[in-house]
Design an enzyme around this catalytic site. Structure first.
Site, PDB file in Angstrom:
ATOM      1  N   GLY A 143      90.950 -75.706-117.456  1.00  0.00           N
ATOM      2  CA  GLY A 143      91.515 -77.043-117.378  1.00  0.00           C
ATOM      3  C   GLY A 143      91.609 -77.463-115.925  1.00  0.00           C
ATOM      4  O   GLY A 143      91.167 -76.738-115.032  1.00  0.00           O
ATOM      5  N   GLU A 144      92.229 -78.627-115.708  1.00  0.00           N
ATOM      6  CA  GLU A 144      92.293 -79.143-114.347  1.00  0.00           C
ATOM      7  C   GLU A 144      93.169 -78.259-113.452  1.00  0.00           C
ATOM      8  O   GLU A 144      94.105 -77.640-113.927  1.00  0.00           O
ATOM      9  CB  GLU A 144      92.913 -80.542-114.336  1.00  0.00           C
ATOM     10  CG  GLU A 144      91.988 -81.628-114.810  1.00  0.00           C
ATOM     11  CD  GLU A 144      91.991 -81.782-116.316  1.00  0.00           C
ATOM     12  OE1 GLU A 144      92.973 -81.359-116.947  1.00  0.00           O
ATOM     13  OE2 GLU A 144      90.988 -82.290-116.859  1.00  0.00           O
ATOM     14  N   VAL A 145      92.833 -78.243-112.161  1.00  0.00           N
ATOM     15  CA  VAL A 145      93.718 -77.654-111.155  1.00  0.00           C
ATOM     16  C   VAL A 145      94.303 -78.843-110.404  1.00  0.00           C
ATOM     17  O   VAL A 145      93.572 -79.688-109.901  1.00  0.00           O
ATOM     18  CB  VAL A 145      92.954 -76.726-110.183  1.00  0.00           C
ATOM     19  CG1 VAL A 145      93.918 -76.075-109.218  1.00  0.00           C
ATOM     20  CG2 VAL A 145      92.173 -75.671-110.947  1.00  0.00           C
ATOM     21  N   ASP A 204      85.543 -59.211-107.285  1.00  0.00           N
ATOM     22  CA  ASP A 204      84.881 -60.493-107.044  1.00  0.00           C
ATOM     23  C   ASP A 204      85.334 -61.063-105.710  1.00  0.00           C
ATOM     24  O   ASP A 204      85.653 -62.237-105.593  1.00  0.00           O
ATOM     25  CB  ASP A 204      85.198 -61.452-108.205  1.00  0.00           C
ATOM     26  CG  ASP A 204      84.219 -62.629-108.253  1.00  0.00           C
ATOM     27  OD1 ASP A 204      83.184 -62.576-107.554  1.00  0.00           O
ATOM     28  OD2 ASP A 204      84.493 -63.588-108.978  1.00  0.00           O
ATOM     29  N   GLY A 241      89.120 -76.017-113.142  1.00  0.00           N
ATOM     30  CA  GLY A 241      89.064 -74.590-113.431  1.00  0.00           C
ATOM     31  C   GLY A 241      88.380 -74.383-114.773  1.00  0.00           C
ATOM     32  O   GLY A 241      88.039 -75.350-115.453  1.00  0.00           O
ATOM     33  N   ILE A 272      92.940 -81.304-107.806  1.00  0.00           N
ATOM     34  CA  ILE A 272      92.239 -80.727-106.658  1.00  0.00           C
ATOM     35  C   ILE A 272      90.989 -79.989-107.085  1.00  0.00           C
ATOM     36  O   ILE A 272      90.212 -79.562-106.252  1.00  0.00           O
ATOM     37  CB  ILE A 272      93.162 -79.812-105.814  1.00  0.00           C
ATOM     38  CG1 ILE A 272      93.843 -78.754-106.684  1.00  0.00           C
ATOM     39  CG2 ILE A 272      94.170 -80.625-105.056  1.00  0.00           C
ATOM     40  CD1 ILE A 272      94.693 -77.790-105.886  1.00  0.00           C
ATOM     41  N   GLY A 273      90.793 -79.830-108.364  1.00  0.00           N
ATOM     42  CA  GLY A 273      89.568 -79.144-108.786  1.00  0.00           C
ATOM     43  C   GLY A 273      89.552 -78.954-110.287  1.00  0.00           C
ATOM     44  O   GLY A 273      90.475 -79.366-110.990  1.00  0.00           O
TER      45      GLY A 273
HETATM   46  O1  ACK Z   1      87.521 -75.315-102.912  1.00  0.00           O
HETATM   47  P1  ACK Z   1      88.741 -75.934-103.454  1.00  0.00           P
HETATM   48  O2  ACK Z   1      89.323 -77.129-102.822  1.00  0.00           O
HETATM   49  O3  ACK Z   1      89.901 -74.838-103.656  1.00  0.00           O
HETATM   50  O4  ACK Z   1      88.502 -76.190-105.043  1.00  0.00           O
HETATM   51  C1  ACK Z   1      88.989 -75.159-105.811  1.00  0.00           C
HETATM   52  C2  ACK Z   1      89.668 -75.741-107.038  1.00  0.00           C
HETATM   53  O5  ACK Z   1      91.067 -75.687-106.838  1.00  0.00           O
HETATM   54  C3  ACK Z   1      89.327 -75.015-108.342  1.00  0.00           C
HETATM   55  O6  ACK Z   1      89.794 -73.703-108.294  1.00  0.00           O
HETATM   56  C4  ACK Z   1      91.323 -75.254-105.514  1.00  0.00           C
HETATM   57  N1  ACK Z   1      92.503 -74.394-105.555  1.00  0.00           N
HETATM   58  C5  ACK Z   1      92.758 -73.383-106.409  1.00  0.00           C
HETATM   59  N2  ACK Z   1      93.956 -72.842-106.125  1.00  0.00           N
HETATM   60  C6  ACK Z   1      94.460 -73.536-105.085  1.00  0.00           C
HETATM   61  C7  ACK Z   1      95.662 -73.440-104.322  1.00  0.00           C
HETATM   62  N3  ACK Z   1      96.579 -72.509-104.587  1.00  0.00           N
HETATM   63  N4  ACK Z   1      95.848 -74.314-103.330  1.00  0.00           N
HETATM   64  C8  ACK Z   1      94.903 -75.239-103.039  1.00  0.00           C
HETATM   65  N5  ACK Z   1      93.755 -75.367-103.714  1.00  0.00           N
HETATM   66  C9  ACK Z   1      93.537 -74.519-104.717  1.00  0.00           C
HETATM   67  C10 ACK Z   1      90.120 -74.515-105.002  1.00  0.00           C
END
Ligand code: ACK
Length: 870
Positions: free
Chosen positions: A606-608, A719, A603, A600-601
């Site tokens: 590493g990958e999220v 932040d 970090g 999903i993204g």
């Molecule tokens: O804007 P986004 O879709 O929301 O892209 C960033 C990406 O991961 C990098 O941080 C998404 N993200 C982070 N934590 C979560 C979470 N708990 N649930 C869904 N998306 C998340 C964030």
């Protein structure tokens, strides 16, 4: 048309950004329909082959060029790279009005090659015209995209032989059939199609952590991950669980989990398991490499998991594999007996040869000497002697044994034998001890034999200690009636006592004699006799008053004073060992309960990813999985887990919930609840103007409530910004991204200030920028900015002004104007949050209270900011 596919080496197509992926080329030919096939030369005069169309003079163009049937080979997502040139319409003589500068790309999926079957036949059978047939075929195509040129060429370029080649790549998927056609539709442009490459990406066969992962075709969706279970290479086994990897649509292997290890008898060399050589062994998990057999053991064949002992040497089950083979000890040495009426004290020295072991024990065989030479009789388990009975003669056999004595049946036993007579009188006490030559650190002593020695005196024992320090004393032995005691402190008083020993045992100690060492330095003679030191450390008499442990816990927690009833945030930095904080504030999750389904993204570490978490006995939930990339430093691991140690302390519906961490296996992961709508700023931009004011205020209320909780806990976020708020499917907003300095390090908005710190200028209160005064009041300032972001649907605060200009403007009392259609009450609240004097800003509980009031009374939101504010 240059058909780059026909004789192209596949590897030459691999673009740098997909270097790890394998690219398979699919297209093999193009069929012309109304386009012209033209041989040309490029700017270097190399021959190229193009498909061209240039009907800019005529109205209503609809010229199609389509490819042959392209087999997908199972790929669900393919990439199409086009190279083409396009004529600049303005450069055409007379400015042709119908001229276009784009063309369309289409596809049509089928399970077989329809061109072969259909051409001609169908039209004849049904009786439709060629035109109708073509229109019907074209209608089956689905549009991929309109392709425009980045650069179009003019008459001048033609003259200069400048090519102005455009490259465009599109991806196509999910594909469900065996193959497809591509088509290019021209509506009146001047195009030369130079090459079309169709390829898909694969995660190539890979051996990682001793597991083989097969060549894998990625999933069809852009961010999808395909989980693949690896096969352990020959002679290896999975460690704890089968290894897994995830194949991304880019053809990259990501997020490796688990590993294989070589089975016992093998070691890892060059990513395979090689058998241990003769003389070497390896037992599981003990070490990664084969080890040389320990002393007195051998491995006569390859692949040994243990080494066997040489003859005469032994091992017991509890001995570790890397321990040498051992043997029984030799006999005890220097055995003596001391008889005190009816008790016998036996003393001996440890055997010369312990057999290589530390577990030496002793067996004593007691036998009574029967009168009149009738032989010996075993003493039995309870040797009891009655006092004042006549003398009894005993014989003792003393034997040393160790852990392997039982195994060494044919090992010759070595006994020491002692003959003892009980009920003998011990010597009487030494009556006088005299001081001889006295030095700074030594005293010469002499004494007379006891009045009643009752036998031959074998030795004397001298006990001494510094006066009033009798918790620690020293005993030395002497065969003579004199000796020099050395190693004493100058000008100190010592107490001395002497006793004699015969075969009947020790007599009583003499009374105490006090002698003082001299303050001057004297040379002293060497001490005769052996010295042994006995130290008795008295337990400290001080005992702490007993305290209720619960009470203690309440008041002190790792050095933090806590007040009963108010929970406080504990900075993980105060832990000497950061792992301790992780252990205390987070729950360890076994990686087997987690499936990683999609990225999903990205970090900082590493990958999220996201996927389901199935904890035993709990309902399956969707979670976000932050991973720590392989090859991290210890500091990076600490920083990564830092956030979890903070998040783990919070429990509030508007704070992102930590489900747990994975630290016992790799990669290290942080598992949080999944927020379907991602971060608030992108979510608002995507849904510009889509929410009611009440919905927006509801979001703001949630954020304020989360922040009220954090400030009550004593945590300053530093932040707070819409990009650090996550939104779930019910539009609930939750504060995320914790971790002090680190957060600012990885926030792309954070800029270095003149004082060196990294600060997200647009969101930060002036006092925090100027002198790092971060407080809940500076969080309130940031909250005002978040309000502004929300009410303007993700607009960038201060737009494109530079950070320096923002600082200057705020300093000069400039404030952001009210966003479009923003209720006046909300804009007032924002302006309050941006009070220069931080004590004048509202507190988070006041903000929550005010927002609740506005929600309860929606008419208060009717009045919008007037244009003079904006
Ligand atoms: O804007 P986004 O879709 O929301 O892209 C960033 C990406 O991961 C990098 O941080 C998404 N993200 C982070 N934590 C979560 C979470 N708990 N649930 C869904 N998306 C998340 C964030």
């Amino acid at each position: 048309m240059l058909l780059t596919s026909q004789c192209m080496d596949i590897t030459s197509l691999i673009m740098p950004q997909i270097a790890k992926a394998q690219v398979r080329l699919l297209v093999h030919g193009l069929l012309i329909k109304y386009w012209e096939e033209i041989g040309e030369v490029d700017e270097d005069y190399a021959p190229i082959h193009t498909y061209q169309v240039c009907r800019v003079m005529e109205q209503n163009q609809n010229n199609w060029l389509h490819t042959n049937w392209i087999l997908t080979e199972g790929a669900q997502r393919v990439f199409i790279e086009l190279k083409f040139t396009l004529r600049d319409c303005n450069s055409l003589p007379g400015g042709v009005g119908t001229c276009k500068e784009t063309f369309n790309m289409y596809y049509y999926e089928t399970n077989g090659d329809e061109d072969e079957m259909e051409d001609g036949e169908m039209r004849d059978g049904v009786g439709i015209t060629e035109e109708e047939d073509r229109a019907m075929k074209e209608s089956r195509y689905i549009k991929i995209d309109t392709i425009a040129a980045d650069e179009s060429f003019t008459e001048l370029d033609l003259g200069d032989r400048v090519m102005k080649l455009n490259t465009e790549v599109r991806d196509l998927g999910p594909l469900n059939r065996k193959g497809f056609y591509l088509a290019f539709q021209d509506l009146g442009a001047c195009i030369a199609l130079v090459s079309v490459r169709v390829f898909y990406k694969r995660c190539p066969f890979l051996v990682k952590s001793l597991a083989e992962f097969p060549d894998t075709i990625p999933g069809s969706e852009a961010s999808q991950l395909v989980e693949v279970v690896g096969r352990c290479v020959n002679n290896s086994l999975p460690l704890y669980e089968p290894p897994r990897m995830h194949c991304s649509t880019e053809g990259e292997w990501l997020v490796p989990i688990g590993k294989c290890v070589c089975q016992p008898g093998f070691e890892e060399i060059n990513r395979s398991c090689q058998v241990c050589k003769v003389g070497f062994y390896r037992s599981l998990l003990e070490s990664l490499a084969c080890s040389k057999c320990p002393p007195h053991s051998v491995a006569r064949q390859t692949g040994a998991t243990v080494c066997s002992c040489e003859d005469g040497y032994y091992k017991i089950d509890s001995d570790p594999p890397n321990m040498a083979c051992t043997r029984p000890p030799s006999g005890p040495r220097n055995a003596i007996s001391n008889v005190n009426e009816t008790s016998v004290f036996l003393e001996w020295s440890i055997p010369m040869e312990t057999g290589g072991r530390k577990d030496v024990r002793y067996n004593i065989l007691c036998r009574r000497v029967l009168p009149d030479g009738r032989g010996l009789e075993e003493c039995g388990p309870n040797v009891r002697f009655l006092p004042r009975r006549s003398h009894t003669n005993y014989s003792f056999l003393l034997e040393a044994v160790n852990g392997v004595s039982e195994l060494a049946k044919d090992h010759a036993k070595q006994y020491v034998s002692l003959n003892v007579t009980t009920n003998q009188a011990a010597p009487s006490p030494v009556s006088v001890v005299r001081k001889g030559h006295t030095g700074k650190s030594s005293i010469a002593l002499s004494w007379a034999e006891p009045d009643r020695p009752n036998g031959i005196i074998l030795e004397y024992e001298i006990k001494y200690f510094e006066k009033e320090q009798d918790s620690s004393y020293t005993i030395i032995k002497s065969k003579d009636t004199e000796m020099v005691v050395e190693g004493l402190k100058p000008s100190s008083v010592y107490i001395f006592q002497v006793r004699a020993r015969t075969s009947a045992g020790y007599g009583a100690f003499s009374r105490r004699f006090e002698f003082q060492t001299s303050p001057y330095l004297y040379f002293s003679a060497t001490t005769r006799g052996s010295v042994s030191v006995f130290t008795c450390v008295l337990r400290c008499g001080y005992s702490k008053a007993k305290q209720d442990p619960e009470e203690e816990k309440m008041h002190f927690h790792n050095g933090h004073i806590k007040f009963p009833g108010v929970r406080t945030y504990i900075d993980p930095l105060t832990y000497e060992d950061p792992n301790q904080a992780v252990h205390e504030f987070t729950q360890e999750i076994d990686v087997s309960f987690i499936s990683i389904e999609r990225i999903i993204g990205a970090g900082e570490f590493g990958e999220v990813c996201s996927g389901p978490l199935r904890l035993p006995g709990k309902r399956e939930i969707q979670v976000a999985i932050k991973t720590l990339k392989a090859g991290y430093t210890e500091q990076q691991r600490r920083d990564f887990l830092w956030e979890a140690s903070i998040m783990g302390q919070f429990n509030h519906p508007n704070i992102i919930r930590l489900e747990g961490v994975v630290t016992k296996s790799k990669p290290v992961m942080i598992i949080t609840e999944y927020m379907e709508n991602g971060s608030l700023d992108t979510f608002l931009k995507k849904n510009d103007g889509q929410f009611t004011v009440i919905q927006l205020v509801g979001m703001l209320r949630g954020i304020a409530s989360g922040m009220r909780y954090l400030s009550d806990m004593g945590y300053v976020h530093r932040d707070l910004a819409a990009r650090n708020i996550l939104v779930n499917s019910n539009l609930v907003c939750k504060v995320s991204d914790f971790g002090l300095s680190r957060v600012l390090e990885d926030d792309p908005e954070a800029a270095y200030t003149t004082r060196g710190g990294k600060i997200p200028i647009r969101w930060t209160a002036p006092e925090a920028i100027a002198y790092r005064k971060f407080t809940s009041a500076s969080d309130v300032w940031s909250y005002g900015i978040v309000m502004w972001e929300v009410m303007s649907y993700g607009e960038r605060p201060y737009w494109e002004m530079s950070n320096q200009d923002v600082i200057k403007a705020v300093e000069e009392s400039y404030r952001l104007p009210g966003p479009m259609d923003c209720p006046e009450a909300l804009y007032h609240l924002m302006m309050d949050c941006w009070q220069r004097e931080r004590s004048n800003r509202p507190k988070f509980d006041e903000i929550v209270c005010l927002l609740d009031k506005l929600i309860r009374n929606p008419s208060s939101l009717k009045k919008l900011v007037n244009s003079s504010h904006r």
